[in-house]
Scaffold this active site. Sequence first.
Site, PDB file in Angstrom:
ATOM      1  N   GLY A  73       0.812  -1.213   0.000  1.00 12.78           N
ATOM      2  CA  GLY A  73       0.000   0.000   0.000  1.00 12.78           C
ATOM      3  C   GLY A  73       0.848   1.267   0.000  1.00 12.78           C
ATOM      4  N   SER A 201      -3.393  -3.369  -0.674  1.00  8.96           N
ATOM      5  CA  SER A 201      -2.322  -4.103  -0.018  1.00  8.96           C
ATOM      6  C   SER A 201      -2.837  -5.462   0.426  1.00  8.96           C
ATOM      7  CB  SER A 201      -1.838  -3.312   1.197  1.00  8.96           C
ATOM      8  OG  SER A 201      -0.901  -4.066   1.927  1.00  8.96           O
ATOM      9  N   ALA A 202      -2.083  -6.527   0.121  1.00 10.30           N
ATOM     10  CA  ALA A 202      -2.595  -7.883   0.350  1.00 10.30           C
ATOM     11  C   ALA A 202      -2.749  -8.241   1.828  1.00 10.30           C
ATOM     12  CB  ALA A 202      -1.677  -8.904  -0.330  1.00 10.30           C
ATOM     13  N   HIS A 203      -1.868  -7.715   2.668  1.00  7.93           N
ATOM     14  CA  HIS A 203      -1.879  -8.212   4.062  1.00  7.93           C
ATOM     15  C   HIS A 203      -3.039  -7.679   4.891  1.00  7.93           C
ATOM     16  CE1 HIS A 203      -0.162  -4.825   6.566  1.00  7.93           C
ATOM     17  NE2 HIS A 203       0.276  -4.412   5.401  1.00  7.93           N
ATOM     18  N   THR A 239      12.650  -7.595 -10.088  1.00  7.89           N
ATOM     19  CA  THR A 239      12.255  -8.966 -10.391  1.00  7.89           C
ATOM     20  C   THR A 239      10.936  -9.277  -9.695  1.00  7.89           C
ATOM     21  OG1 THR A 239      14.566  -9.550 -10.542  1.00  7.89           O
ATOM     22  CG2 THR A 239      13.000 -11.380 -10.291  1.00  7.89           C
ATOM     23  N   CYS A 327       2.187   4.491  15.609  1.00  9.46           N
ATOM     24  CA  CYS A 327       3.045   4.593  16.775  1.00  9.46           C
ATOM     25  C   CYS A 327       4.447   4.193  16.338  1.00  9.46           C
ATOM     26  CB  CYS A 327       2.558   3.743  17.934  1.00  9.46           C
ATOM     27  SG  CYS A 327       2.371   2.019  17.572  1.00  9.46           S
TER      28      CYS A 327
HETATM   29  C1  LIG Z   1      -1.934  -0.430   5.917  1.00 12.97           C
HETATM   30  C2  LIG Z   1      -2.285   0.744   5.098  1.00 12.97           C
HETATM   31  C3  LIG Z   1      -1.388   1.250   4.141  1.00 12.97           C
HETATM   32  C4  LIG Z   1       0.001   0.705   3.967  1.00 12.97           C
HETATM   33  O1  LIG Z   1       0.018  -0.542   3.351  1.00 12.97           O
HETATM   34  P1  LIG Z   1       1.379  -1.410   3.413  1.00 12.97           P
HETATM   35  O2  LIG Z   1       1.143  -2.544   2.479  1.00 12.97           O
HETATM   36  O3  LIG Z   1       1.518  -1.846   4.835  1.00 12.97           O
HETATM   37  O4  LIG Z   1       2.475  -0.511   2.973  1.00 12.97           O
HETATM   38  C5  LIG Z   1      -1.794   2.312   3.365  1.00 12.97           C
HETATM   39  N1  LIG Z   1      -3.015   2.864   3.510  1.00 12.97           N
HETATM   40  C6  LIG Z   1      -3.900   2.412   4.412  1.00 12.97           C
HETATM   41  C7  LIG Z   1      -5.246   3.056   4.514  1.00 12.97           C
HETATM   42  C8  LIG Z   1      -3.568   1.344   5.247  1.00 12.97           C
HETATM   43  O5  LIG Z   1      -4.444   0.921   6.147  1.00 12.97           O
END
Ligand SMILES: *Cc1c(COP(=O)(O)O)cnc(C)c1O
Length: 382
Positions: A73, A201-203, A239, A327
Amino acid sequence: MESRRVYLDHAATTPLCEAALSAMTDCYREGWGNASSLYQTGRRAKAFLEKARREIAQCMGVLPEEVYFTSGGSESDNWAVKGIMTRFQPGQTHLITSSIEHPALLNACVFLEKQGYEITWVSPDARGRIDPEDVRKAIRADTKLISVMAANNEVGTVEPVREIAAMAHEQGVPVHTDAVQMIGLFPRLAEDSGADMLSLSAHKFGGPKGIGLLYIRKGTKIEPLIHGGEQERGFRASTENVPSTVGMAAAFIEAARDADSHIVRLTKLRSLLLDVIRREIPDVIVNGDPEHHLPGHLHLTIPGVRDEALIPLLDLNGVEASAGSACTAGSFVESHVLRAMGVPGDLLRSSLRLTLSPAQTEEEILYAAQVIARTVQKLRTR
Ligand SMILES: *Cc1c(COP(=O)(O)O)cnc(C)c1O
């Protein structure tokens, strides 16, 4: 009771789902090649990669060639704003965003501002909602981009991106949205909102960390952020992270398939949690928009209880949650989101963000609610 743990911080990250884990394991064995190599091992990796791209595009209702894989993200947000703005000279080049964006977007804009680009920061109302009319008023002849998040990661307010995009397009201005918090439950958001670019973002939806994408609508002109090789059609060098991409696709397929039932489930769990907390902590304040909010997201102010005292004590008692704002190295930072919403200074450091998973049980949520109530009472009688 201390042995039990309830994780209530799914806005920070989610556990890897089984489907993603098994798809990734398979890909680490069979698809480890360099997807840009022309021999068979490379072609096999490439096949994994392009299948993942097609699957994700299908979940989103977009074209595979509109999907550009990134490291997550943060990179997608940086790319969207820098990739559009740096096509133009600083000075008479203007961007509109909100004052409640995730630090990834916010700090990318602060960087651009220091380079001489002009930024208008639109403030939300007391519920964290951006008024499309305020965005419209901020548009100038040299406005090159509008970026407003789909849903806020701290207070969970859902923003009127569709209205903003419709209005912006009348003025010929492209729109980006950070949909990281929203896409797992609303997979077709790019199509539904009409946004020209969208970060995910996948996680945050059961996929692995370190992988995400920027959706770029066909015809949108953008510079690369990462220069180098010709990966991602020459727009994002490095890559290809094929196994993570495959894991993201597996998680996305599951999330998209179950999105409607997840929304119902999360709505139920959230109201269960809120009922108990309201009963046990009568002066609790619920932040965000009562109408437009993420279904599994609850942001509270508990007057007189410092978050830096509450969060570690909850952890000690088996409940994992956060205050919602960034934080750094364990120190709590005052929230720019609550500040923008006009929350008074004495309440800025009394936040609790509880974000749920549809896989959690009612019993688990009730248990956590009791722990929270008891912990708050303990802190108040100290
Ligand atoms: C978690 C988050 C991000 C960052 O995503 P990452 O994959 O951890 O870099 C960006 N925007 C929002 C709204 C998020 O909640």
